[in-house]
Design an enzyme around this catalytic site. Structure first.
Site, PDB file in Angstrom:
ATOM      1  N   ASP A   1       0.815  -1.231   0.000  1.00 12.97           N
ATOM      2  CA  ASP A   1       0.000   0.000   0.000  1.00 12.97           C
ATOM      3  C   ASP A   1       0.843   1.274   0.000  1.00 12.97           C
ATOM      4  OD1 ASP A   1      -2.242  -1.716   0.267  1.00 12.97           O
ATOM      5  OD2 ASP A   1      -1.845  -1.815   2.413  1.00 12.97           O
TER       6      ASP A   1
ATOM      7  N   LYS B   1       2.091   2.060  -5.148  1.00 12.34           N
ATOM      8  CA  LYS B   1       2.844   1.572  -6.312  1.00 12.34           C
ATOM      9  C   LYS B   1       2.056   1.789  -7.602  1.00 12.34           C
ATOM     10  CE  LYS B   1       3.095  -2.500  -4.340  1.00 12.34           C
ATOM     11  NZ  LYS B   1       2.744  -2.211  -2.951  1.00 12.34           N
TER      12      LYS B   1
ATOM     13  N   GLY C   1      -4.288  -4.871  -4.572  1.00 12.86           N
ATOM     14  CA  GLY C   1      -5.401  -4.048  -5.031  1.00 12.86           C
ATOM     15  C   GLY C   1      -4.865  -2.712  -5.487  1.00 12.86           C
ATOM     16  N   HIS C   2      -5.277  -2.286  -6.659  1.00 11.03           N
ATOM     17  CA  HIS C   2      -4.877  -0.945  -7.052  1.00 11.03           C
ATOM     18  C   HIS C   2      -5.983  -0.296  -7.877  1.00 11.03           C
ATOM     19  CE1 HIS C   2      -2.669  -3.606 -10.040  1.00 11.03           C
ATOM     20  NE2 HIS C   2      -3.682  -3.124 -10.684  1.00 11.03           N
TER      21      HIS C   2
ATOM     22  N   GLN D   1       2.291  -6.043  -2.952  1.00  3.97           N
ATOM     23  CA  GLN D   1       2.671  -6.096  -1.525  1.00  3.97           C
ATOM     24  C   GLN D   1       3.988  -5.330  -1.274  1.00  3.97           C
ATOM     25  OE1 GLN D   1       1.690  -9.503  -2.891  1.00  3.97           O
ATOM     26  NE2 GLN D   1      -0.344  -8.726  -2.528  1.00  3.97           N
TER      27      GLN D   1
HETATM   28  P1  IMP Z   1      -2.157 -12.867   2.352  1.00  2.00           P
HETATM   29  O1  IMP Z   1      -1.255 -12.298   1.316  1.00  2.00           O
HETATM   30  O2  IMP Z   1      -3.621 -12.704   2.029  1.00  2.00           O
HETATM   31  O3  IMP Z   1      -1.798 -14.275   2.717  1.00  2.00           O
HETATM   32  O4  IMP Z   1      -1.944 -12.019   3.702  1.00  2.00           O
HETATM   33  C1  IMP Z   1      -0.738 -12.087   4.430  1.00  2.00           C
HETATM   34  C2  IMP Z   1      -0.369 -10.739   5.011  1.00  2.00           C
HETATM   35  O5  IMP Z   1      -0.025  -9.845   3.956  1.00  2.00           O
HETATM   36  C3  IMP Z   1      -1.509 -10.039   5.772  1.00  2.00           C
HETATM   37  O6  IMP Z   1      -0.940  -9.287   6.838  1.00  2.00           O
HETATM   38  C4  IMP Z   1      -2.103  -9.114   4.747  1.00  2.00           C
HETATM   39  O7  IMP Z   1      -2.783  -8.031   5.339  1.00  2.00           O
HETATM   40  C5  IMP Z   1      -0.859  -8.676   3.993  1.00  2.00           C
HETATM   41  N1  IMP Z   1      -1.131  -8.281   2.617  1.00  2.00           N
HETATM   42  C6  IMP Z   1      -1.405  -9.077   1.560  1.00  2.00           C
HETATM   43  N2  IMP Z   1      -1.578  -8.351   0.440  1.00  2.00           N
HETATM   44  C7  IMP Z   1      -1.389  -7.078   0.791  1.00  2.00           C
HETATM   45  C8  IMP Z   1      -1.396  -5.844   0.046  1.00  2.00           C
HETATM   46  O8  IMP Z   1      -1.593  -5.812  -1.179  1.00  2.00           O
HETATM   47  N3  IMP Z   1      -1.140  -4.724   0.768  1.00  2.00           N
HETATM   48  C9  IMP Z   1      -0.866  -4.742   2.097  1.00  2.00           C
HETATM   49  N4  IMP Z   1      -0.843  -5.852   2.823  1.00  2.00           N
HETATM   50  C10 IMP Z   1      -1.095  -7.002   2.170  1.00  2.00           C
END
Ligand code: IMP
Length: 450
Positions: free
Chosen positions: A12, A15, A39-40, A234
């Site tokens: 977040d 990017k 998500g963007h 991420q």
């Molecule tokens: P997962 O990727 O859904 O397995 O989540 C694992 C961890 O990564 C959690 O703390 C999520 O909140 C974080 N996370 C996953 N995708 C994003 C993103 O696009 N932005 C910020 N945090 C993310």
């Protein structure tokens, strides 16, 4: 030439705006890890598009590739493509045949595992996005995954489902104690139903010519002199290897992931530019330490609320409010080292305008030592006390005018803040985000011109 965009913090960082901007100069945009946990938002011609899987360049007609390092939920992919088509666009998205597929049982397992962790009161739930990311990468590493290529071969698909699904059933029934006969999620564990549904998905992928040998394709494009942009999702500190384990996602957002997750060689990727995207403060969605978190007292919480509101700090995928903290330079140093940044883009500089006080963490104190980077374990990181430097604040400014006039039009204290960050991590600032709109960016260097 390649440009790799990497999140420097916890995801977040904004990017999307830079990928969107520099993606306009690219011939191909490639996602190399993650899935629909990202998500963007892309704004094109006054219309807003919220995407989680389709690479953002695809909105503007650039070929978008989901590399072998991604985990793909084909249903999300088709929904996003259909939605874009309904809105008059014709996105060209290709998926690596080596990419792994997020199956319905992966999403169910993601939810169950988080519920179990939340129930045991140990505070070890990760706060995942619930998209099935972790369980899919587990199966990839465990050599029982289903890949995109398998969806194109119904017999192979059945064989793989017959191997994997009974294991998943046993896991939910025998380990987690669910009675699937009584559960509305049973279909996610039904080999015949899955086979039928995913064979159809394979047919659509084949009919639309969407699958690709990613390595072969990208090497040919690169050899032809095309510009390739790698869109990291991420961020560094939720990288499964270099992040804050176990509060991480299950892939490698750091720059090395671009080579592994696409099949373009490390020498080609390393020969290009690697730009770290930095938010001018910190935000975190989900669990895990955040040494500079603004949650110490009511005053800090009010400041966090203010920044959260101004910065729109609510998850794009889940809508969850994000935790807020001061900029953390040990985290940025780690990110710059792991990915080998050639430049950084600092976003949300407008959000920090008008504060009474501005701080940045330059080091940590831990057990009498001063650390300039992030310790390797969560337990140690959690105990770190930030060492702060207080910086001058700046007044709100007209973002559109600054974007138009350039860097020197930024308030002096904002420029000092940016120069301080660049100095601390020994990396030049390529761009400064001064507002949510793609146009609200001050560009000092276009990495494709380097
Ligand atoms: P997962 O990727 O859904 O397995 O989540 C694992 C961890 O990564 C959690 O703390 C999520 O909140 C974080 N996370 C996953 N995708 C994003 C993103 O696009 N932005 C910020 N945090 C993310």
């Amino acid at each position: 030439m390649t440009l790799t965009i990497v999140g420097s913090q916890l995801g977040d960082e904004g990017k999307g705006a830079l990928v969107d901007r520099w993606g306009g100069d690219a011939d191909v945009v490639v996602r190399y890890q993650g899935g629909d946990n990202a998500g963007h938002t892309v704004v094109e011609g006054g219309t807003e598009y919220k995407l989680s899987l389709v690479p953002s360049g695809a909105v503007r007609g650039t070929v978008g590739i989901l590399g072998n390092g991604c985990v793909v939920n084909p249903k999300t992919l088709f929904t996003e493509i259909d939605d874009l088509r309904e809105r008059g666009l014709d996105p060209d998205v290709r998926v690596a045949r080596r990419a792994h597929v997020i199956m319905p049982y992966h999403r169910v397992l993601d939810g169950i595992e988080e519920e179990v962790k939340a129930d045991d009161d140990a505070g070890d739930e990760v706060g995942t996005t619930g998209r099935g990311i972790g369980p899919t990468y587990e199966d990839k590493a465990g050599r029982r995954g289903i890949r995109i290529a398998d969806l194109l071969a119904p017999d192979v698909l059945r064989e793989k489902l017959e191997y994997a699904v009974p294991q998943k059933r046993a896991l939910v029934e025998d380990v987690y104690g669910l009675d699937l006969a009584e559960d509305d999620r049973a279909e996610a564990f039904d080999v015949d139903a899955l086979h039928e549904e995913f064979t159809r998905i394979g047919e659509r992928l084949a009919d639309e010519g969407m699958t690709v040998n990613c390595s072969d394709y990208l090497n040919r494009r690169s050899d032809a002199g095309d510009r390739i942009l790698f869109e990291g999702a991420q961020g560094t500190h939720i990288d499964v290897d270099h992040g804050n384990y176990p509060f991480v996602t299950s892939s490698n957002p750091t720059a090395g992931g671009a080579a592994v997750g696409s099949g373009l060689g490390v020498t080609t990727v390393g020969d290009g530019e690697v730009v770290g995207i930095v938010k001018a403060y910190l935000s975190r969605v989900g669990s895990g330490p955040l040494p500079t978190e603004l949650d110490g007292d009511a005053e800090e919480e009010a400041l966090a609320d203010d920044i959260r509101e101004k910065g729109g700090e609510f998850g794009t995928v889940t809508g969850r409010p994000r935790r807020i903290g001061w900029l953390d330079l040990p985290m940025l140093r780690h990110a710059a080292r792991v990915s080998g940044f050639t430049g950084v883009a600092v976003n949300h500089v407008d959000v920090l305008a008008g504060l009474d006080e501005l701080k940045a963490c330059t080091a940590y104190e831990l057990d009498g030592d001063e650390l300039d980077t992030v310790p390797t374990t969560t337990e140690r990181w959690e105990r770190c006390e930030p060492v702060y430097e207080t910086l001058d604040t700046w007044e709100p400014f007209d973002s559109a005018a600054v974007a138009e006039e350039g860097y020197d039009a930024l308030p002096e204290a904002a420029r000092e803040y940016l120069e301080f960050v660049a100095d601390e991590i020994d990396t030049p600032v390529y761009a400064v985000g001064v507002g949510p709109d793609r146009e609200e960016t001050v560009e000092l260097t276009n990495p494709f011109d380097e």
